[in-house]
Write an enzyme that holds these catalytic residues in place. Structure first.
Site, PDB file in Angstrom:
ATOM      1  N   ILE A 573      43.248  35.345  50.635  1.00 42.35           N
ATOM      2  CA  ILE A 573      43.152  36.375  51.672  1.00 42.35           C
ATOM      3  C   ILE A 573      43.978  37.594  51.273  1.00 42.35           C
ATOM      4  O   ILE A 573      43.522  38.743  51.382  1.00 42.35           O
ATOM      5  CB  ILE A 573      43.616  35.820  53.033  1.00 42.35           C
ATOM      6  CG1 ILE A 573      42.651  34.732  53.521  1.00 42.35           C
ATOM      7  CG2 ILE A 573      43.723  36.933  54.071  1.00 42.35           C
ATOM      8  CD1 ILE A 573      43.120  33.990  54.753  1.00 42.35           C
ATOM      9  N   GLU A 576      42.368  39.780  48.492  1.00 43.52           N
ATOM     10  CA  GLU A 576      41.255  40.630  48.911  1.00 43.52           C
ATOM     11  C   GLU A 576      41.665  41.650  49.969  1.00 43.52           C
ATOM     12  O   GLU A 576      41.060  42.711  50.070  1.00 43.52           O
ATOM     13  CB  GLU A 576      40.100  39.772  49.430  1.00 43.52           C
ATOM     14  CG  GLU A 576      39.575  38.761  48.432  1.00 43.52           C
ATOM     15  CD  GLU A 576      39.275  39.361  47.074  1.00 43.52           C
ATOM     16  OE1 GLU A 576      38.804  40.518  47.015  1.00 43.52           O
ATOM     17  OE2 GLU A 576      39.545  38.693  46.058  1.00 43.52           O
ATOM     18  N   GLU A 577      42.678  41.347  50.756  1.00 40.85           N
ATOM     19  CA  GLU A 577      43.075  42.266  51.819  1.00 40.85           C
ATOM     20  C   GLU A 577      43.927  43.420  51.299  1.00 40.85           C
ATOM     21  O   GLU A 577      43.698  44.570  51.661  1.00 40.85           O
ATOM     22  CB  GLU A 577      43.856  41.514  52.907  1.00 40.85           C
ATOM     23  CG  GLU A 577      43.011  40.607  53.786  1.00 40.85           C
ATOM     24  CD  GLU A 577      42.193  41.384  54.816  1.00 40.85           C
ATOM     25  OE1 GLU A 577      42.346  42.613  54.900  1.00 40.85           O
ATOM     26  OE2 GLU A 577      41.399  40.740  55.516  1.00 40.85           O
ATOM     27  N   SER A 578      44.932  43.108  50.475  1.00 42.83           N
ATOM     28  CA  SER A 578      45.921  44.132  50.125  1.00 42.83           C
ATOM     29  C   SER A 578      46.201  44.238  48.638  1.00 42.83           C
ATOM     30  O   SER A 578      46.985  45.101  48.240  1.00 42.83           O
ATOM     31  CB  SER A 578      47.248  43.832  50.834  1.00 42.83           C
ATOM     32  OG  SER A 578      47.796  42.605  50.362  1.00 42.83           O
ATOM     33  N   TYR A 685      33.032  40.175  52.072  1.00 43.56           N
ATOM     34  CA  TYR A 685      34.444  39.819  52.187  1.00 43.56           C
ATOM     35  C   TYR A 685      34.629  38.307  52.153  1.00 43.56           C
ATOM     36  O   TYR A 685      35.485  37.788  51.420  1.00 43.56           O
ATOM     37  CB  TYR A 685      35.008  40.393  53.489  1.00 43.56           C
ATOM     38  CG  TYR A 685      36.383  39.871  53.847  1.00 43.56           C
ATOM     39  CD1 TYR A 685      37.529  40.440  53.311  1.00 43.56           C
ATOM     40  CD2 TYR A 685      36.535  38.799  54.728  1.00 43.56           C
ATOM     41  CE1 TYR A 685      38.784  39.951  53.627  1.00 43.56           C
ATOM     42  CE2 TYR A 685      37.783  38.309  55.057  1.00 43.56           C
ATOM     43  CZ  TYR A 685      38.912  38.891  54.506  1.00 43.56           C
ATOM     44  OH  TYR A 685      40.152  38.402  54.830  1.00 43.56           O
TER      45      TYR A 685
END
Length: 707
Positions: A573, A576-578, A685
């Site tokens: 997570i 892919e998020e930050s 995503y």
């Protein structure tokens, strides 16, 4: 106390004489003072030329900024002219981002110094390819207005309003708009509509309406004015009024292009108003009559959401037969993703033969992760065991790290949350990987030509000084210098003088950039460096595992254990998020490693604790990971334990994904449900996180077995 000591050290260094050859050290200290807001000290330290030309670019830029803060405009302009001369001399690569940023400061320096900048692009050297920014045009507009040249001022304002504005440019746009309001009639219709559109984009609706009203008053029957008015209504949230306005355009004698635009907006508004039957009908009409592949795909996905599977297949069949995978790149991507979704839906309905035919038509055009998806579904829909084995072998060979490959291999499923004690072993294994990787980075060396290059020396100095933005800009310069990484002139590098091929030299140089970013804790930059190549073109020199950073191990250990999640899932997570940047803030306002919205974090933390998390709390990696993992667990519990459903909710919102969950039961039919997620961004995503999750889990298992 440490901050006070640092500040005192900066002041003492600024006051001390700087010896010859210490310009680079003075620059690093000066940039530290600038970051701390000690601009007078920074100005003194930045007065010493840097030895490295790539540090000199930053020195001149920040010195000019300090001079502008002291209203020393002519001196600032002189510093920036020196910067431009350095670039034009060839000592610094033309693609340096800060050289382009300097153009804005130069326009501001000239304008502040009393020079009327009539045409900003004429102020810069011919090497500046990008042209003036919105900010430069607005500064030039204000300068012309002060000099009494209203015509040039308005022309520059209209030019500046044509592109996307930075947040800090909005007050200047508003100020200039109201100063020109008495002269709006002098703008052309196209200029007024452009100004109105930009004003609406940034939430200045009274200004947008004033511009559109003038166009409308000139010619009420002009479809452009009607579309402009409807667009402002739409952006301001007046959806019902906008819908009526778009219908007036569509029902009029407007040109085909205007009708096409109006029908597209009608469909979009009806969807937002949850008028799904009408939206699907009009999306299908728009796609069928105007050959818009995205509209046909959207119609099919609305039918899917409503459980009308036959209509969805009919819409996708129309798309597949009309476009056949040709046309613009974006149309091809829509065609491929629509085909994958149609194949999954047909598989669910037992129509494997047609699904397999569709997938075989997709495979030659599929790119990247689409290939893994296509190969997996070809394996699932094939009739013979030999054919299934062949597709499985292709998947495992080409995409061994994908979650589809992990399912084909029979690995522990990334679609389920484990309940055993393997999580502790997993994070221990990942911690060892992080330590081994860091040790490997500590020994990374560059070939002699690369080690001598000033970009690398500047890059390392900037990372050591914690100047991450400047280090990133320097890395981007290096990645853009083709001779530096991809076509080395000296093919006889090395102690023995033996010739080296491009593929031998390039990965080693990339790894040096990666290693320095990793050593200094800049995981986001390490991924930026790796993204300049692919996981399969490095001749084995760059291990595929490098594409999966392992950082913040202690924070992830605590957060995952608290929420009862796999550490690999949390890592996936965050990746892919930050991209492991704890300071990143999205355009929507999501903060930190797990990109939590402040309102969501405050609400969720308030459900469990008496203290609600603040925005400052979310900038703390430990608190951010703990809150993000806990929120994901909350979504997981509300999604019957389905990782796919929880990820879709994490990205797209739990309420927004309710109809999809109801129709496709992701806890029971995870892979079919995944392909039938409606919003494209959410569908992609979820797949990306699952791929990262599977890769991290495989890394941990491999390390644990000593592979």
């Amino acid at each position: 106390m440490p901050r006070l000591l640092l500040f005192c050290a900066i002041i003492s260094l600024a006051a001390a004489p700087v010896s010859a050859g210490s310009g680079d050290e003075a620059f690093c200290a000066g940039l530290g003072a600038y970051r701390a807001g000690a601009y007078d000290s920074a100005l003194a330290l930045l007065g010493h030329p840097a030895d490295n030309p790539y540090l000199e670019i930053f020195r001149l830029y920040y010195r000019a900024d300090c001079l502008l803060r002291d209203s020393l405009s002519l001196a600032a302009a002189a510093a920036l002219e020196t910067l431009f001369a350095l670039v034009d001399s060839g000592a610094v690569a033309q693609n340096h981002r800060f050289a382009d940023l300097a153009c804005d400061r130069y326009t501001e320096a000239l304008a502040s110094g009393g020079t009327c900048v009539i045409e900003p692009h004429r102020c810069f050297p011919s090497s500046r390819r990008g042209g003036p920014s919105n900010h430069a045009w607005f500064i030039a507009s204000r300068a012309c207005l002060a000099a009494g040249d209203t015509t040039s001022a308005m022309r520059n304002f209209a030019q500046g309003a044509t592109g996307n504005m930075a947040h800090e440019d909005i007050p200047l746009f508003k100020e200039l708009f109201h100063r020109y309001e008495p002269y709006l009639d002098a703008f052309s219709d196209w200029e007024l509509l452009g100004i109105a559109s930009r004003a609406a984009d940034i939430g200045l609706f009274p200004e947008a309406n004033a511009a559109v009203d003038l166009v409308f008053a000139r010619n009420p029957d002009d479809p452009r004015a009607q579309l402009g008015l409807a667009s402002v209504m739409f952006k301001s949230g007046e959806l019902e009024r906008a819908l009526r306005a778009y219908w007036r355009v569509f029902d009029s004698a407007a040109p085909v292009s205007a009708k096409k635009s109006a029908l597209s907006q009608i469909s979009s508004i009806e969807y937002r108003l949850k008028q799904y039957d009408k939206a699907a009908t009009h999306y299908f009409m728009h796609g069928a009559f105007y050959r818009a592949s995205a509209s046909l795909d959207m119609a099919a996905r609305i039918y899917v959401m409503q459980g009308e599977r036959k209509k969805a297949i009919a819409a996708w069949t129309t798309l597949r037969e009309r476009h056949r995978g040709d046309g613009l790149y974006s149309d091809v991507q829509v065609w491929i993703e629509a085909g994958l979704s149609e194949a999954a839906l047909r598989f669910q309905r037992g129509d494997n033969a047609e699904a397999n035919t569709i997938l075989k038509g997709i495979l030659p055009r599929a790119r990247g992760a689409q290939c893994a998806t296509t190969l997996f579904w070809l394996m699932k829909t094939s009739v013979s065991g030999a054919e299934r084995a062949a597709w499985s072998d292709s998947l495992l060979h080409a995409w061994p790290r994908s979650f589809y490959a992990s399912i084909a291999r029979g690995d522990p499923s990334p679609l389920e949350v484990r309940t055993d004690d393997s999580d502790a072993r997993e994070i221990d294994a990942l911690a060892r990987i992080a330590a081994d990787r860091l040790a490997m980075c500590d020994t990374a060396k560059a070939d002699s030509a690369f080690a001598r290059h000033p970009t690398l020396r500047a890059y390392v100095d900037l990372l050591k000084s914690g100047c991450n933005d400047e280090a990133k800009a320097t890395a981007q310069v290096m990645l853009g210098i083709q001779d530096l990484l991809y076509r080395p002139r000296d093919r006889a590098e090395g102690e023995a003088g033996t010739a080296k091929s491009m593929l031998e030299i390039m990965p080693g140089r990339l790894f040096k950039l990666y290693a320095e970013a990793t050593r200094h804790g800049h995981g986001a930059l390490s991924l930026t460096v790796l993204s300049s190549t692919t996981q399969t073109d490095s001749s084995g020199v760059l291990p595929a595992d490098l594409w999966y950073p392992v950082s913040y191990v202690d924070e992830i250990r605590a957060g995952a254990a608290s929420a009862g999640l796999s550490p690999s899932l949390v890592l996936g997570i965050i990746r892919e998020e930050s991209r492991f940047d704890p300071d990143v803030v999205s355009r929507a306002g999501a903060i930190g490693l797990m990109q939590l919205m402040p309102a969501t974090a405050s609400w969720h933390s308030g459900r469990r604790d008496t203290i609600r998390l603040s925005e400052d709390d979310l900038r703390d990696p430990a608190k951010n990971v703990r809150a993000g993992a806990d929120y994901f667990r909350y979504l997981l519990d509300r999604s019957e334990g389905s990782v796919i459903a929880a990820l879709a909710s994490y990205n797209g919102g739990h309420g927004r994904m309710a109809r999809w969950r109801e129709n496709f039961r992701p806890a029971e039919n995870p892979l079919v449900a995944l392909e039938l997620i409606g919003p494209r961004e959410t569908r992609q995503y979820v797949k990306k996180v699952l791929d990262s999750y599977a890769a991290y889990a495989a890394m941990a298992r491999g390390e644990g077995r000593g592979e």
